[in-house]
Design an enzyme around this catalytic site. Structure first.
Site, PDB file in Angstrom:
ATOM      1  N   THR A  40       7.432  33.634  13.321  1.00  0.00           N
ATOM      2  CA  THR A  40       7.003  32.826  12.174  1.00  0.00           C
ATOM      3  C   THR A  40       5.811  31.943  12.528  1.00  0.00           C
ATOM      4  O   THR A  40       5.101  31.487  11.646  1.00  0.00           O
ATOM      5  CB  THR A  40       8.153  31.905  11.694  1.00  0.00           C
ATOM      6  OG1 THR A  40       8.675  31.227  12.837  1.00  0.00           O
ATOM      7  CG2 THR A  40       9.263  32.703  11.031  1.00  0.00           C
ATOM      8  N   ASP A  41       5.588  31.704  13.843  1.00  0.00           N
ATOM      9  CA  ASP A  41       4.588  30.670  14.188  1.00  0.00           C
ATOM     10  C   ASP A  41       3.164  31.088  13.861  1.00  0.00           C
ATOM     11  O   ASP A  41       2.344  30.250  13.518  1.00  0.00           O
ATOM     12  CB  ASP A  41       4.736  30.165  15.634  1.00  0.00           C
ATOM     13  CG  ASP A  41       4.485  31.208  16.710  1.00  0.00           C
ATOM     14  OD1 ASP A  41       4.396  32.413  16.392  1.00  0.00           O
ATOM     15  OD2 ASP A  41       4.380  30.803  17.892  1.00  0.00           O
ATOM     16  N   SER A  72       0.006  29.955  44.328  1.00  0.00           N
ATOM     17  CA  SER A  72       1.390  30.037  43.868  1.00  0.00           C
ATOM     18  C   SER A  72       2.251  30.627  44.959  1.00  0.00           C
ATOM     19  O   SER A  72       1.847  31.543  45.668  1.00  0.00           O
ATOM     20  CB  SER A  72       1.465  30.910  42.616  1.00  0.00           C
ATOM     21  OG  SER A  72       2.829  31.126  42.306  1.00  0.00           O
ATOM     22  N   GLY A 138      10.700  36.673  28.530  1.00  0.00           N
ATOM     23  CA  GLY A 138      10.643  36.095  27.181  1.00  0.00           C
ATOM     24  C   GLY A 138      11.042  34.633  27.155  1.00  0.00           C
ATOM     25  O   GLY A 138      11.470  34.120  26.127  1.00  0.00           O
ATOM     26  N   LEU A 139      10.899  33.949  28.293  1.00  0.00           N
ATOM     27  CA  LEU A 139      11.322  32.550  28.383  1.00  0.00           C
ATOM     28  C   LEU A 139      10.121  31.611  28.554  1.00  0.00           C
ATOM     29  O   LEU A 139      10.257  30.473  28.953  1.00  0.00           O
ATOM     30  CB  LEU A 139      12.320  32.380  29.532  1.00  0.00           C
ATOM     31  CG  LEU A 139      13.605  33.221  29.380  1.00  0.00           C
ATOM     32  CD1 LEU A 139      14.445  33.187  30.656  1.00  0.00           C
ATOM     33  CD2 LEU A 139      14.435  32.764  28.184  1.00  0.00           C
ATOM     34  N   SER A 140       8.937  32.140  28.249  1.00  0.00           N
ATOM     35  CA  SER A 140       7.705  31.342  28.229  1.00  0.00           C
ATOM     36  C   SER A 140       7.286  30.791  29.581  1.00  0.00           C
ATOM     37  O   SER A 140       6.883  29.633  29.695  1.00  0.00           O
ATOM     38  CB  SER A 140       7.817  30.191  27.227  1.00  0.00           C
ATOM     39  OG  SER A 140       7.844  30.695  25.942  1.00  0.00           O
ATOM     40  N   GLU A 174      -4.644  30.714  26.362  1.00  0.00           N
ATOM     41  CA  GLU A 174      -3.938  32.008  26.355  1.00  0.00           C
ATOM     42  C   GLU A 174      -4.598  32.990  25.379  1.00  0.00           C
ATOM     43  O   GLU A 174      -4.764  34.171  25.680  1.00  0.00           O
ATOM     44  CB  GLU A 174      -2.454  31.813  26.016  1.00  0.00           C
ATOM     45  CG  GLU A 174      -1.670  33.104  26.155  1.00  0.00           C
ATOM     46  CD  GLU A 174      -0.210  32.921  26.525  1.00  0.00           C
ATOM     47  OE1 GLU A 174       0.190  31.802  26.917  1.00  0.00           O
ATOM     48  OE2 GLU A 174       0.534  33.908  26.416  1.00  0.00           O
ATOM     49  N   ASP A 186       5.398  28.267  21.912  1.00  0.00           N
ATOM     50  CA  ASP A 186       5.826  28.117  23.306  1.00  0.00           C
ATOM     51  C   ASP A 186       5.158  26.927  23.981  1.00  0.00           C
ATOM     52  O   ASP A 186       5.795  26.172  24.722  1.00  0.00           O
ATOM     53  CB  ASP A 186       5.522  29.396  24.092  1.00  0.00           C
ATOM     54  CG  ASP A 186       6.168  30.616  23.458  1.00  0.00           C
ATOM     55  OD1 ASP A 186       7.114  30.439  22.666  1.00  0.00           O
ATOM     56  OD2 ASP A 186       5.715  31.735  23.749  1.00  0.00           O
ATOM     57  N   TYR A 238       2.844  43.290  19.826  1.00  0.00           N
ATOM     58  CA  TYR A 238       2.866  41.930  19.273  1.00  0.00           C
ATOM     59  C   TYR A 238       1.651  41.731  18.364  1.00  0.00           C
ATOM     60  O   TYR A 238       1.771  41.278  17.220  1.00  0.00           O
ATOM     61  CB  TYR A 238       2.878  40.923  20.413  1.00  0.00           C
ATOM     62  CG  TYR A 238       2.901  39.464  19.990  1.00  0.00           C
ATOM     63  CD1 TYR A 238       4.094  38.777  19.844  1.00  0.00           C
ATOM     64  CD2 TYR A 238       1.716  38.773  19.755  1.00  0.00           C
ATOM     65  CE1 TYR A 238       4.108  37.443  19.463  1.00  0.00           C
ATOM     66  CE2 TYR A 238       1.724  37.442  19.378  1.00  0.00           C
ATOM     67  CZ  TYR A 238       2.915  36.773  19.233  1.00  0.00           C
ATOM     68  OH  TYR A 238       2.930  35.452  18.858  1.00  0.00           O
TER      69      TYR A 238
HETATM   70  C1  GLA Z   1       6.048  34.750  21.756  1.00  0.00           C
HETATM   71  C2  GLA Z   1       4.787  33.992  21.361  1.00  0.00           C
HETATM   72  C3  GLA Z   1       5.126  32.910  20.346  1.00  0.00           C
HETATM   73  C4  GLA Z   1       5.937  33.462  19.182  1.00  0.00           C
HETATM   74  C5  GLA Z   1       7.100  34.313  19.676  1.00  0.00           C
HETATM   75  C6  GLA Z   1       7.822  35.002  18.567  1.00  0.00           C
HETATM   76  O1  GLA Z   1       6.917  33.923  22.456  1.00  0.00           O
HETATM   77  O2  GLA Z   1       4.181  33.409  22.488  1.00  0.00           O
HETATM   78  O3  GLA Z   1       3.944  32.290  19.908  1.00  0.00           O
HETATM   79  O4  GLA Z   1       5.124  34.186  18.317  1.00  0.00           O
HETATM   80  O5  GLA Z   1       6.681  35.299  20.610  1.00  0.00           O
HETATM   81  O6  GLA Z   1       8.474  34.070  17.769  1.00  0.00           O
END
Ligand code: GLA
Length: 398
Positions: A40-41, A72, A138-140, A174, A186, A238
């Site tokens: 949705t973002d 790192s 998927g944890l940013s 990014e 994120d 994506y």
């Molecule tokens: C990734 C992207 C976010 C968002 C999600 C889906 O985490 O970095 O900006 O779009 O996918 O909600």
């Protein structure tokens, strides 16, 4: 001394070993899970992430010669032990990849580039990173790396950036430097989340509200399940979903899909009859924004258990309409709900990565076991389970 302080001491010690000098400080930024509000973002919609206890630490010191050195330590096996030396005035998004460049180093380098693009007086720096945020899950982990860098530079160069501006700069790094067309969720989660809360964010104007989310006090647990299916946002799927949403908004003559209210959905779908491939995308975004509102209403009313079915409905929508799930994520949701979880869904971009499971404290162990057993029975790699405790956003440790 807390565990984080001990890690900060080790990170500072590693910095001294690598660069032969004291760091000016150590900064932390967390990974996140998203409770509800997925994809949705970039439609100007609503999201509700919470920060994880897993963090990326950055030990840093300023330099006066315009050189940026990045190192790192190879946390989580996802990052190689590597040092990259750059000149900040040569940073350029189109620069050909050099050793290690296409990997993690592009994120902090991109932040320096984005700050300079914004006209901020940022100079060189030495940085050493240490992360406990799983990569590709998927944890940013990327946003944690960006925001830890941005906060360190903000302090080192006394830029005085507010947290939302910091998040925007990290997102720009990014998008434009690394080349991943992510939204703002994120980076805002890493920059703005607070302990014990989930962050309600309106991604159109970055209005935000800290919503109390005292799971332990309610006798609840939120489990995160890393499926170990590596996800990458840069692989095109994506960007394809994002482009489809933008196409739909243009066809409807609106700024973004956020502007379709739930009651207007049937009409919007009818008007998109000529572009049937975007109809399910629109259905997901509109219903998902509504689910965020419903989750907030439940939490505000002190009924956290009632969000369970909304999470599971969100997963079905991501699986069937937005088509960003995968068999392993679906299996987490099926196995967890069959074993008595209150609700479960994939979290983050999808195509692998992690799911979240809301469960009664008393059922947490059994539900975890059911998920692990279902993976074994299906012949999948064993998933990694941990508790998603709502934790602090980015901060300076020392
Ligand atoms: C990734 C992207 C976010 C968002 C999600 C889906 O985490 O970095 O900006 O779009 O996918 O909600």
């Amino acid at each position: 001394m807390t565990e984080t302080q001990q890690r900060a001491r080790r990170t500072a010690a590693a910095f001294r070993e690598i660069y032969g000098a004291e760091p000016a400080g150590v900064w932390a930024a967390p990974g996140r899970v998203n409770l509800i509000g997925e994809h949705t973002d970039y439609n100007d919609g609503f999201v509700m992430p919470l920060a994880l206890p897993h963090t990326t630490l950055a030990a840093a010191a300023p330099r006066t010669d315009g050189v940026l050195r990045l190192h790192s330590g190879g946390a989580d096996g996802g990052v190689v032990d590597l040092r990259v030396d750059l000149r900040i005035d040569e940073l350029c998004p189109a620069a050909p990849p050099q050793a290690g460049w296409a990997g993690w180093a592009a994120y902090p380098a991109g932040v320096v580039w984005a700050m300079r693009e914004a006209g901020l007086p940022v100079g060189g720096a030495d940085l050493h990173f240490d992360s406990t945020v799983p990569t590709g899950a998927g944890l940013s982990s990327s946003a944690a790396l960006e925001v830890a860098t941005a906060l360190a530079l903000d302090d080192l160069y006394a830029l005085g950036l507010d947290r939302r501006r910091l998040a925007r700069i990290a997102q720009h790094a990014e998008n434009a430097f690394v080349g991943v067309p992510c939204g703002i969720m994120d980076q805002t989660a890493a920059a703005c989340c607070t302990e014990g809360h989930t962050l309600f964010l309106d991604t159109r104007d970055l209005t935000l509200r800290q919503v109390p989310f005292d799971l332990a006090g309610e006798g609840l647990r939120l489990l995160a399940v890393d499926t170990r299916v590596k996800h990458a946002l840069g692989d095109g799927a994506y960007a394809e979903r994002r482009a489809g949403c933008e196409r739909a908004a243009r066809a409807l003559g609106i700024r973004a899909l956020r502007d379709v209210a739930p009651a207007q959905l049937p009409d919007a779908l009818a008007r998109l009859a000529g572009v049937p491939d975007v109809q399910p995308l629109v259905r997901h975004v509109v219903t998902e924004n509504h689910r965020v509102a419903e989750v907030i209403a439940c939490l505000d009313a002190g009924r956290p258990r009632a969000i369970g079915p909304l999470l599971t409905a969100g997963h079905a929508s991501l699986r069937d309409d937005f088509t960003v799930s995968c068999p392993e994520l679906d299996l987490v949701v099926e196995a967890a709900t069959a074993a008595g979880a209150l609700g479960a869904r994939m979290t983050g971009g999808g195509f692998g990565g992690s799911a979240i499971v809301l469960v009664e404290e008393a059922d947490a162990a059994a539900v975890g076991t059911a998920v692990t057993e279902a993976f074994a029975a299906a012949g999948h790699t064993a998933p990694r389970l941990f508790e998603a405790v709502p934790s602090a956003g980015a901060h300076r440790i020392t």
